[in-house]
Scaffold this motif. Sequence first.
Motif, mmCIF file in Angstrom:
data_model
loop_
_atom_site.group_PDB
_atom_site.id
_atom_site.type_symbol
_atom_site.label_atom_id
_atom_site.label_comp_id
_atom_site.label_asym_id
_atom_site.label_seq_id
_atom_site.Cartn_x
_atom_site.Cartn_y
_atom_site.Cartn_z
ATOM 1 N N ARG A 319 0.808 -1.222 0.000
ATOM 2 C CA ARG A 319 0.000 0.000 0.000
ATOM 3 C C ARG A 319 0.842 1.273 0.000
ATOM 4 N NH1 ARG A 319 -0.614 -2.754 4.547
ATOM 5 N NH2 ARG A 319 0.395 -2.003 6.446
ATOM 6 N N SER A 320 2.113 1.157 0.399
ATOM 7 C CA SER A 320 2.980 2.345 0.447
ATOM 8 C C SER A 320 3.888 2.454 -0.769
ATOM 9 C CB SER A 320 3.836 2.312 1.720
ATOM 10 O OG SER A 320 4.827 1.300 1.632
ATOM 11 N N LYS A 356 -5.332 1.134 -6.669
ATOM 12 C CA LYS A 356 -4.437 2.067 -5.990
ATOM 13 C C LYS A 356 -4.954 2.492 -4.609
ATOM 14 C CE LYS A 356 -2.190 4.217 -10.007
ATOM 15 N NZ LYS A 356 -1.981 5.486 -10.748
ATOM 16 N N TYR A 358 -6.898 0.601 -2.516
ATOM 17 C CA TYR A 358 -7.090 -0.516 -1.587
ATOM 18 C C TYR A 358 -5.898 -0.620 -0.638
ATOM 19 C CZ TYR A 358 -8.261 -5.292 -0.083
ATOM 20 O OH TYR A 358 -8.585 -6.407 0.646
ATOM 21 N N ASP A 359 -6.138 -1.124 0.583
ATOM 22 C CA ASP A 359 -5.116 -1.146 1.621
ATOM 23 C C ASP A 359 -4.165 -2.342 1.509
ATOM 24 O OD1 ASP A 359 -4.123 0.301 3.846
ATOM 25 O OD2 ASP A 359 -4.835 -1.287 5.169
ATOM 26 N N TRP A 360 -4.535 -3.378 0.788
ATOM 27 C CA TRP A 360 -3.724 -4.575 0.550
ATOM 28 C C TRP A 360 -3.158 -5.204 1.818
ATOM 29 C CZ3 TRP A 360 -4.992 -6.518 -3.757
ATOM 30 C CH2 TRP A 360 -5.285 -5.698 -4.863
ATOM 31 N N ASN A 363 -0.914 -7.906 0.818
ATOM 32 C CA ASN A 363 0.208 -7.440 0.002
ATOM 33 C C ASN A 363 0.271 -8.094 -1.375
ATOM 34 O OD1 ASN A 363 1.762 -5.454 1.778
ATOM 35 N ND2 ASN A 363 1.376 -7.153 3.179
ATOM 36 N N GLN A 397 -9.377 3.469 1.137
ATOM 37 C CA GLN A 397 -9.260 4.829 1.637
ATOM 38 C C GLN A 397 -10.557 5.576 1.366
ATOM 39 O OE1 GLN A 397 -5.825 6.610 -0.159
ATOM 40 N NE2 GLN A 397 -4.486 4.906 0.403
#
Length: 436
Positions: A319-320, A356, A358-360, A363, A397
């Motif tokens: 997510r980052s 883009k 979504y928090d995943w 991962n 988000q």
Amino acid sequence: MKKLLVVDDSDEIRKQLKWGLGKDYPLLLAASASEALDLFRKNNPRVVTLDLGLPPHENGTVEGFRCLREMLRIRPLTKIIVITGNEERESALRAVQDGAYDFYQKPVDLAVLKIIIERAFHLYTIEEENRRLNTAYEGQKSLMGGMVGQCPEMLQVFSTIRKIAPSDVSLLIEGESGTGKELVARAIHALSLRKDNPFIPINCGAIPENLLESELFGHEKGSFTGAHSQVLGKVEYADKGTLFLDEIGELPAHLQVKLLRFLQEKTIQRVGGREDIPLDVRIISATNIDISRAIQEGNFREDLYYRLGVVTIKLPPLRSRGDDIMLLSNIFLQRLNDQFSRKIRGFSAASTELLKSYDWPGNIRELENKIQRAVLMSENLVIEPHDLGFLDKSAFQEPAHSEMPTLKEAREKTEKELIVTALNKHSGNIAKAAED
């Protein structure tokens, strides 16, 4: 730039399209095949509307097809929309078979044509981005064992891998589940002087505690009930190579002591054995827990932590990683297209925004699963949001609140969405979409 080339021998059609489309796109106008090809070579338009009946054979399609073939030879990604009369339907279908993006029959309805053109521009952008991402992937995969990334955090990871791979220091890889810790370990091994010797992985959290010691260090015949023969452990199999200890934070306390002794003495004793066996093994370990907290809580030995983590690599969560999300999505898409014999070209704008935002929590592993589902479920040329199958809305988000649209804006948006939905349903076939 969204340059649009309009090719038509009719002054009336060119004027109509200039009036209807000139405000939306930088417009190029041509009345013949030679003029069109000259403008095409000089300006590189992404989308072309092409009348097949061009001079000197206005009643035939020879010049139109010559123009189509030459444009696609020069720039195969160009989206060419053939505009025809009712009597030329068979020629239009043949043009689509020859590589045209779509066809549209006169008389021209600007509202519908605008949607087709915008979809063509969007598809061009998707395919161009795919090509760029694939080029970046091909340039990285041979160096990093298939790992890719362009964000600063991953570039730092790659730099660290290159620096420490030739040495024999032990290292600890930290990161959430699904971030690719084993891929990092394999990349380090592949770039090390041990690359021609074994890489042995073991998941410390997946093996029952009563079996883990034997799995790691082996056992002698008769050392316990059921030990009918001598068995070598993973550490011995990794001699002269690399041992990868995944989920090292799950290692029981008594095995932490035995592993620490091996790191200090470079020897082991099998379960039930008395002989010290010297081994030359590089240890790479990984964890998805906070080892510092585990040490404070008395669940992990501090001295073992320092032995394992001479160098520590911290993998960022997906997510980052910003644009890496779409880089990976496109790589998975191309790989799965080949695996399942699909021809999906990319992601719609809505799907891209969804991926883009979504928090995943799972991962990269979760991302690959989502793309696999979408490739199997999609009925269109591009992946739409419903293909991805997101269920957990809390992991997104919060979108910024916008002002309430006017009634006219809402009606126009709804009409456009209905047309786009119909076109998507029939893979861009206008005739079938018009029947809905």
